[in-house]
Design an enzyme around this catalytic site. Structure first.
Site, short mmCIF file in Angstrom:
data_model
loop_
_atom_site.label_atom_id
_atom_site.label_comp_id
_atom_site.label_asym_id
_atom_site.label_seq_id
_atom_site.Cartn_x
_atom_site.Cartn_y
_atom_site.Cartn_z
N GLU A 27 -7.08 4.16 -2.00
CA GLU A 27 -6.47 3.79 -3.28
C GLU A 27 -5.91 4.98 -4.05
O GLU A 27 -4.88 4.88 -4.72
CB GLU A 27 -7.49 3.05 -4.18
N ALA A 36 -6.50 -4.61 -0.50
CA ALA A 36 -5.91 -5.55 -1.44
C ALA A 36 -4.42 -5.63 -1.14
O ALA A 36 -3.85 -4.70 -0.56
CB ALA A 36 -6.15 -5.05 -2.86
N GLU A 55 -14.42 -2.43 0.97
CA GLU A 55 -15.30 -2.93 -0.10
C GLU A 55 -15.92 -4.28 0.28
O GLU A 55 -17.07 -4.56 -0.05
CB GLU A 55 -14.50 -3.04 -1.40
N GLY A 114 -9.83 -2.60 -0.25
CA GLY A 114 -10.61 -3.82 -0.46
C GLY A 114 -11.28 -4.32 0.80
O GLY A 114 -12.30 -5.01 0.74
N1 DAK Z 1 -1.09 -4.95 1.33
C1 DAK Z 1 0.03 -5.66 1.65
N2 DAK Z 1 0.61 -5.59 2.84
C2 DAK Z 1 0.07 -4.79 3.77
C3 DAK Z 1 -1.10 -4.01 3.51
C4 DAK Z 1 -1.68 -4.14 2.22
N3 DAK Z 1 -2.81 -3.48 1.91
N4 DAK Z 1 -1.39 -3.31 4.63
C5 DAK Z 1 -0.45 -3.64 5.54
N5 DAK Z 1 0.42 -4.51 5.02
C6 DAK Z 1 1.58 -5.13 5.67
C7 DAK Z 1 2.69 -4.14 5.85
O1 DAK Z 1 3.45 -4.03 4.66
C8 DAK Z 1 3.48 -4.81 6.96
O2 DAK Z 1 4.20 -5.89 6.42
P1 DAK Z 1 5.76 -6.15 6.83
O3 DAK Z 1 6.47 -4.91 6.42
O4 DAK Z 1 5.73 -6.33 8.32
O5 DAK Z 1 6.14 -7.37 6.07
C9 DAK Z 1 2.38 -5.40 7.84
O6 DAK Z 1 1.24 -5.51 7.00
C10 DAK Z 1 2.03 -4.52 9.01
O7 DAK Z 1 1.73 -3.24 8.50
P2 DAK Z 1 2.37 -1.90 9.09
O8 DAK Z 1 3.72 -2.16 9.66
O9 DAK Z 1 2.26 -0.85 8.05
O10 DAK Z 1 1.34 -1.61 10.30
P3 DAK Z 1 1.00 -0.20 10.93
O11 DAK Z 1 0.17 -0.51 12.12
O12 DAK Z 1 2.20 0.66 11.09
O13 DAK Z 1 0.06 0.56 9.85
C11 DAK Z 1 -1.74 0.69 8.25
C12 DAK Z 1 -1.19 0.03 9.55
C13 DAK Z 1 -3.06 -0.05 7.91
C14 DAK Z 1 -2.04 2.16 8.53
C15 DAK Z 1 -0.70 0.54 7.11
O14 DAK Z 1 -0.27 -0.82 7.06
C16 DAK Z 1 -1.27 0.90 5.77
O15 DAK Z 1 -1.42 2.10 5.46
N6 DAK Z 1 -1.56 -0.10 4.93
C17 DAK Z 1 -2.02 0.09 3.59
C18 DAK Z 1 -3.48 0.46 3.58
C19 DAK Z 1 -3.97 0.70 2.18
O16 DAK Z 1 -3.48 1.56 1.45
N7 DAK Z 1 -4.97 -0.08 1.78
C20 DAK Z 1 -5.54 -0.01 0.49
C21 DAK Z 1 -4.88 -1.02 -0.36
S1 DAK Z 1 -5.22 -0.77 -2.06
C22 DAK Z 1 -8.07 -2.78 -8.32
C23 DAK Z 1 -8.44 -3.84 -7.54
C24 DAK Z 1 -8.45 -3.64 -6.17
C25 DAK Z 1 -8.07 -2.44 -5.63
C26 DAK Z 1 -7.75 -1.38 -6.45
C27 DAK Z 1 -7.74 -1.52 -7.82
N8 DAK Z 1 -8.05 -2.95 -9.73
C28 DAK Z 1 -7.59 -4.26 -10.14
C29 DAK Z 1 -8.22 -1.86 -10.59
C30 DAK Z 1 -7.99 -2.31 -4.22
C31 DAK Z 1 -6.90 -1.64 -3.74
C32 DAK Z 1 -6.62 -1.61 -2.34
O17 DAK Z 1 -7.29 -2.15 -1.48
#
Ligand code: DAK
Length: 259
Positions: free
Chosen positions: A133, A65, A113, A110
């Site tokens: 998350e 997400a 998911e 997400g």
């Molecule tokens: N959201 C927004 N931007 C993201 C992102 C994300 N999930 N993942 C990556 N990006 C963006 C980065 O911020 C960066 O943007 P800029 O800084 O260049 O503007 C760009 O994509 C490239 O990312 P990185 O520079 O970080 O790339 P790397 O290769 O170094 O690292 C990575 C890749 C996948 C390891 C890293 O980007 C990362 O850890 N990303 C986050 C992964 C993550 O935590 N995903 C889970 C997201 S939370 C809910 C509803 C839904 C959900 C929960 C609750 N309710 C309403 C209760 C769901 C939640 C999620 O999915």
């Protein structure tokens, strides 16, 4: 329809939807989820599509997400967002055609998911998979806490959800989370082969099988068996079973989709 965040390609009964926001690793914003919902409706309305493939452009399938968008959420927006994601992903489970996730890179939060809502998951060997998350002080909100355990069991689901650890494609395959791992350069070819195999099978039998298996998660066994017996009987009133049985007995390949 024109999409800003999706590339949609249809050919020979297969529709490929590629999520196309590579600069943010295909993170699912509210706008992107709306586009996915429209694209899924289009697929449902198009009788010529027999299999749907979902993938991502660039180095991610979907990195989750959109964390930036979630920053401003209060409880009401969070609940709406969660329900929106659950509704959109739920469409894949209800779709009458098989859906394949071609996991070409990160499938996190997400993104995993989304893949969990598909019928088949084929991953490239560089894919990283997880539900991180918890590391953001959250829990999965698009069905992850409910669907993962049904696929990999409660112990593995707790390990992935409560620790937020990412696992490799090979490990995901080992625990039954993905069906197959292939070299990155072979992903498209392998997914095409799976799509072709599915397109060669009977459409009604496939949609019946998908429906029954999905329903099994919510039904007591006796009720599920009863439903299976009725569905099995119904298939004898259609052409596919006639063709399949005749083809077997006359030692030829069945042609389920003639005409
Ligand atoms: N959201 C927004 N931007 C993201 C992102 C994300 N999930 N993942 C990556 N990006 C963006 C980065 O911020 C960066 O943007 P800029 O800084 O260049 O503007 C760009 O994509 C490239 O990312 P990185 O520079 O970080 O790339 P790397 O290769 O170094 O690292 C990575 C890749 C996948 C390891 C890293 O980007 C990362 O850890 N990303 C986050 C992964 C993550 O935590 N995903 C889970 C997201 S939370 C809910 C509803 C839904 C959900 C929960 C609750 N309710 C309403 C209760 C769901 C939640 C999620 O999915």
């Amino acid at each position: 329809m024109e999409y800003r965040y999706l590339k949609v390609e249809k050919k020979d009964g297969k529709c490929v939807i590629a999520i196309n926001r590579p600069e943010k690793l295909n993170a699912l914003s509210g706008e992107l989820l709306k586009e996915l919902e429209c694209a899924f409706y289009e697929v449902c309305d198009d009788g010529s599509t027999g299999v749907l493939v979902i993938t991502g452009t660039g180095k991610a399938f979907v990195a989750g997400a959109d964390i930036g968008e979630m920053k401003g959420f209060g409880s009401i927006e969070a609940e709406q967002y969660s329900l929106q994601g659950q509704r959109v992903f739920g469409m894949l489970e209800k779709m009458e055609i098989p859906v394949i996730a071609a996991i070409n890179g990160y499938a996190l939060g997400g993104g995993l998911e989304l893949a969990l809502s598909c019928d088949f998951r084929i991953a490239s060997e560089n894919a990283m998979i997880g539900l991180p998350e918890i590391t953001l002080g959250l829990v999965p909100g698009f069905g992850g806490t409910q669907k993962l355990a049904r696929i990999v069991g409660i112990a593995r689901a707790k390990q992935m959800v409560m620790l937020g650890e990412r696992i490799s494609a090979a490990e995901a395959c080992h625990i039954g989370l993905v069906h197959r791992v292939v070299k990155a350069e072979d992903l498209e070819k392998e997914v095409d082969a799976l799509a072709a195999k599915l397109l060669g099978l009977g459409r009604v039998a496939l949609k019946t099988a998908k429906y029954l298996i999905n329903a099994s998660a919510d039904l007591p066994l006796a009720e599920g068996l009863n439903m299976e017996a009725r569905a099995f009987a119904l298939l004898f009133s259609g052409n596919e079973a006639k063709e399949g049985i005749e083809a077997f007995l006359s030692k030829r390949k069945p042609e389920f989709r003639r005409g």
